[in-house]
Structures are given as structure tokens and as C-alpha cells.
Scaffold this motif. Structure first.
Motif, PDB file in Angstrom:
ATOM      1  N   ARG A   1      -8.684  81.914  21.819  1.00 55.03           N
ATOM      2  CA  ARG A   1      -7.258  81.877  21.466  1.00 55.03           C
ATOM      3  C   ARG A   1      -7.045  80.668  20.560  1.00 55.03           C
ATOM      4  NH1 ARG A   1      -8.416  84.440  25.836  1.00 55.03           N
ATOM      5  NH2 ARG A   1      -7.138  86.180  26.586  1.00 55.03           N
ATOM      6  N   PRO A   2      -6.941  80.895  19.249  1.00 55.68           N
ATOM      7  CA  PRO A   2      -7.044  79.809  18.269  1.00 55.68           C
ATOM      8  C   PRO A   2      -5.760  78.990  18.111  1.00 55.68           C
ATOM      9  CG  PRO A   2      -6.723  81.886  17.152  1.00 55.68           C
ATOM     10  CD  PRO A   2      -6.843  82.212  18.613  1.00 55.68           C
ATOM     11  N   GLY A   3      -5.915  77.974  17.252  1.00 52.49           N
ATOM     12  CA  GLY A   3      -4.776  77.154  16.879  1.00 52.49           C
ATOM     13  C   GLY A   3      -4.973  75.692  17.201  1.00 52.49           C
ATOM     14  N   HIS A   4      -5.754  74.976  16.361  1.00 49.89           N
ATOM     15  CA  HIS A   4      -5.890  73.528  16.546  1.00 49.89           C
ATOM     16  C   HIS A   4      -5.244  72.748  15.407  1.00 49.89           C
ATOM     17  CE1 HIS A   4      -9.548  74.537  14.196  1.00 49.89           C
ATOM     18  NE2 HIS A   4      -9.413  73.330  13.679  1.00 49.89           N
TER      19      HIS A   4
ATOM     20  N   VAL B   1       0.721  77.310  11.862  1.00 48.41           N
ATOM     21  CA  VAL B   1      -0.662  77.016  12.274  1.00 48.41           C
ATOM     22  C   VAL B   1      -1.572  77.279  11.084  1.00 48.41           C
ATOM     23  CG1 VAL B   1      -2.571  77.798  13.748  1.00 48.41           C
ATOM     24  CG2 VAL B   1      -0.269  77.528  14.717  1.00 48.41           C
ATOM     25  N   GLY B   2      -2.567  76.410  10.901  1.00 43.51           N
ATOM     26  CA  GLY B   2      -3.559  76.625   9.860  1.00 43.51           C
ATOM     27  C   GLY B   2      -4.816  77.261  10.432  1.00 43.51           C
ATOM     28  N   ILE B   3      -5.438  78.124   9.634  1.00 41.58           N
ATOM     29  CA  ILE B   3      -6.731  78.699  10.016  1.00 41.58           C
ATOM     30  C   ILE B   3      -7.824  77.860   9.360  1.00 41.58           C
ATOM     31  CG2 ILE B   3      -8.233  80.714   9.865  1.00 41.58           C
ATOM     32  CD1 ILE B   3      -5.778  82.458   9.949  1.00 41.58           C
ATOM     33  N   CYS B   4      -8.751  77.401  10.194  1.00 45.36           N
ATOM     34  CA  CYS B   4      -9.803  76.481   9.771  1.00 45.36           C
ATOM     35  C   CYS B   4     -11.102  77.246   9.524  1.00 45.36           C
ATOM     36  CB  CYS B   4      -9.978  75.441  10.874  1.00 45.36           C
ATOM     37  SG  CYS B   4     -11.319  74.279  10.651  1.00 45.36           S
ATOM     38  N   GLY B   5     -12.032  76.606   8.803  1.00 44.67           N
ATOM     39  CA  GLY B   5     -13.357  77.194   8.648  1.00 44.67           C
ATOM     40  C   GLY B   5     -14.028  77.434   9.981  1.00 44.67           C
ATOM     41  N   SER B   6     -13.771  76.550  10.954  1.00 44.46           N
ATOM     42  CA  SER B   6     -14.332  76.757  12.290  1.00 44.46           C
ATOM     43  C   SER B   6     -13.776  78.015  12.937  1.00 44.46           C
ATOM     44  CB  SER B   6     -14.023  75.546  13.180  1.00 44.46           C
ATOM     45  OG  SER B   6     -14.695  74.403  12.718  1.00 44.46           O
ATOM     46  N   ASP B   7     -12.496  78.310  12.673  1.00 44.60           N
ATOM     47  CA  ASP B   7     -11.900  79.538  13.190  1.00 44.60           C
ATOM     48  C   ASP B   7     -12.604  80.764  12.616  1.00 44.60           C
ATOM     49  OD1 ASP B   7      -9.780  78.486  14.832  1.00 44.60           O
ATOM     50  OD2 ASP B   7      -8.726  77.938  13.004  1.00 44.60           O
ATOM     51  N   LEU B   8     -12.878  80.710  11.329  1.00 47.78           N
ATOM     52  CA  LEU B   8     -13.557  81.831  10.679  1.00 47.78           C
ATOM     53  C   LEU B   8     -14.967  81.999  11.238  1.00 47.78           C
ATOM     54  CD1 LEU B   8     -13.702  84.055   8.537  1.00 47.78           C
ATOM     55  CD2 LEU B   8     -14.390  82.298   6.889  1.00 47.78           C
ATOM     56  N   HIS B   9     -15.700  80.898  11.370  1.00 49.53           N
ATOM     57  CA  HIS B   9     -17.056  80.974  11.921  1.00 49.53           C
ATOM     58  C   HIS B   9     -17.026  81.527  13.340  1.00 49.53           C
ATOM     59  CE1 HIS B   9     -18.347  77.573   8.973  1.00 49.53           C
ATOM     60  NE2 HIS B   9     -18.375  78.756   8.403  1.00 49.53           N
TER      61      HIS B   9
END
Length: 349
Positions: A62-65, A40-48
Motif C-alpha cells: 500500500r504505497p505512498g511515502h 502523493v508522488g510515485i517514486c522509482g522504488s514504487d515502480l520497482h
């Protein structure tokens, strides 16, 4: 009696409070598939979102897109040939019935949800998702390339729409504001479309990376002479400016850089109401255009770009952690020197 397998899932309560929860593994419902996650990649949206700054993601989440995995179960009505296939996912969950969906613009569905943003995502041992969101991966595209399809698709979508507005971009000047992951992918997508691209970023290290990835020049947007410097490198105003920052200062600078009749494409997620120089937008007949996610043709084009070797993944993927160290992965994603942080779950290919 058969006991359901346990499934670990990452929960983000805050940037410094990322934990694992455990629950029974879900069974796919009719029309769904279950995917065993590999990366899974962590996105800038995840960080925000983790920092409490995303306007459309509520904590905890609960992340992961951005995900790659292997289908290990399917629900009723799903073709069993999906079983065992290696896949990525298109995470936009659309209604399929509204005006936008019927026009093929399901990325702006009236009731859009994003898997891993407004719903539980893929940062888990396994996850279930509608089978029509699955995209099969070619065997010769490894996980390190495949995990970049989703974040590359939005820039591909943006560049395609820009070309629809101002015409063929081959040989034409384009400015990208922001050299984070989305900005770098936008640079690559614009270059693939034939544009001459100049990139703005506050950090010298990010500007240097942009130049290694093919920018014809870079500039510090905070420099008092930034606009003049950029125009000198471009040889005049830009046909398109793509704003991956979306702050008042970046939009204002974009308007100063773009030619009359040109387009300012907004990609970054703004934090609330953002003033814009509307007088200049009106006077110069500028198009100020929002861009949200992508549709399947953009997703497929991003896959093709990666398969063709157009993306130097070693410049993009800067750190990786296993799921037990997901908290460290989120902390690393907050480091401006990191580009794309990955979390591995199963065995990558």
C-alpha cells in the motif's frame, strides 16, 4: 452511534493490478496524527516494487511515502497546534534506540521501516503516522514544490556525504549516472553545491533534459567511447561519481571515471548481488559508499532548495492523475519519458 467515515486506499498487487480498497477511517493513536492527503508522488522504488523487482518491498503493498496533506486529528500526547497545518512527512520509521539512531543516523536504523513501503502509506484519503514524522510546510510553498521535498532529500544527503569524503565540491567535476528522477535531483543538488556536473543516460531525451537543468555535458553510457567522452568534458577524472542506476556496468564505469582517492556514491537500489571491480577500488583507494534516504537536516535543506526556486518543477512533474485513476498513474510511471508522476487525492494548494 457514530459511524466511522470510509477511507479509500490504493493497493498494488502488480504493475497491471492496482486497485482501491475501502475501510473505516483510522483514528490516531497516542503520539500519532491523522493527515488528510492532498497529493502523493510515485517514486522509482514504487515502480520497482510494482514490477516485483524491489528487494525490500513485498507485494501486495500500500504505497505512498512522498506525501502532502493537512492534519485533521491528533492522538493523545500530540500538540493540538498541529491541527489544520499543512504538512509533508519524513517516512523513515526508526526505533530511536539502536547504535545508529543514537548517533543521529536513524536513516540506517537497525529496524528501519519505511512508511508506504513496509507499512501502509499515504496513497489514501487519509493516513495516520507518528507526529514526529510530520514536517510543517511554509504557506508560500505550493503542493507541486512541496511534494518534491522527499525525493530531493536523498540526493541532498548523498551530495553532503560526498563533500564530507572528498572536500568542497565547488568548481569540481562530478558525474551522475542515470537521468531519471533521482538522477536529475542529484544533478540539481550537486550543482547547488557548486560542482560541474556531467550526466550519463541511455536516452537522448533524458540527456537533453539534464542539459536543460544545468549539466555541463552528457553522454550515452553504452557508447564504446563513453568514458573518454566524459573525461574530455570534465577535463579529467571526476572527484565524485554518483551512481543512480547501480548495475554491474554502471559501477564499473563509475570506477573508470572517478579520480584516485575519489568517491563512488551508490544511490540506486541494486537487484541482488552486484560484481564490482574491487582490484581497482583497492589500488586507487576509492571510497565505494552506499546512501540510504536522509536525516532531518537533509530534508530541511531540500525544503529550502525548493523554497528558493532552485528546482524547475515543470521539468520534473510530468503527469498527474486523481486517486480513482491510480492504476493509470502507475502505468504512466513505467514510461521512461515521464519523470515524476503525481496522484491527487484532496484539493491541492
Amino acid at each position: 452511534m457514530v459511524t466511522a467515515a470510509l477511507n479509500r486506499r490504493v493497493v498494488v498487487n502488480a504493475i497491471d493490478d492496482v486497485v482501491l480498497e475501502t475501510a473505516a477511517e483510522a483514528q490516531p493513536q497516542p503520539g500519532e496524527a491523522r493527515v488528510r492527503t492532498t497529493v502523493v508522488g510515485i517514486c522509482g522504488s514504487d515502480l520497482h516494487a510494482a514490477c516485483g523487482r524491489h528487494p525490500f518491498i513485498e507485494l501486495p503493498y500500500r504505497p505512498g511515502h512522498e506525501a502532502v496533506g493537512v492534519v485533521d486529528a491528533v492522538g493523545a500526547g500530540v500538540d493540538e497546534t498541529w491541527l489544520g497545518k499543512r504538512v509533508t512527512i519524513e517516512p523513515n520509521l526508526a526505533c530511536g534506540q539502536c547504535t545508529q539512531c543514537r548517533a543521529g543516523r536513524y536513516n540506517i536504523c537497525r529496524d528501519l521501516l519505511v512508511f508506504g513501503c513496509q507499512t501502509a502509506g499515504a496513497l489514501a484519503d487519509s493516513f495516520t503516522i507518528a507526529a514526529d514524522r510530520l514536517v510543517a510546510l511554509p504557506a508560500d510553498l505550493d503542493d507541486r514544490h512541496a511534494i518534491l521535498i522527499e525525493p530531493l532529500a536523498t540526493p541532498v544527503h548523498t551530495v553532503r556525504r560526498a563533500a564530507e569524503l572528498v572536500g568542497d565540491l565547488r568548481g569540481r567535476p562530478v558525474v551522475v549516472i542515470g537521468a531519471g528522477p533521482i538522477g536529475l535531483f542529484t544533478l540539481l543538488a550537486a550543482r547547488h553545491a557548486g560542482a560541474r556536473v556531467v550526466v550519463a543516460d541511455l536516452l537522448e531525451s533524458k540527456r537533453a533534459r539534464a542539459e536543460r537543468l544545468g549539466a555541463v555535458g552528457t553522454f550515452d553510457p553504452a557508447d564504446p567511447g563513453a568514458v573518454d567522452a566524459a573525461l574530455a568534458v570534465l577535463g579529467g577524472p571526476a572527484a565524485v561519481v554518483i551512481d543512480c542506476v547501480s548495475r554491474e556496468s554502471s559501477v564499473a564505469q563509475a570506477v573508470e571515471l572517478v579520480d584516485k582517492g575519489g568517491a563512488v556514491m551508490i544511490v540506486g537500489v541494486a537487484q541482488g548481488a552486484t560484481p564490482v571491480p574491487l582490484g581497482l577500488i583497492q589500488d586507487r583507494e576509492l571510497a565505494l559508499v552506499g546512501n540510504l534516504m536522509y536525516v532531518r537536516e537533509d530534508f530541511t535543506a531540500a525544503l529550502d532548495l525548493l523554497a528558493a526556486g532552485a528546482v524547475p518543477v515543470d521539468e520534473i512533474i510530468s503527469a498527474a492523475f486523481d486517486i480513482d485513476h491510480a492504476a493509470e498513474a502507475f502505468a504512466a510511471s513505467a514510461d521512461a519519458e515521464n519523470v515524476k508522476v503525481l496522484v491527487t487525492v484532496g484539493s491541492p494548494t
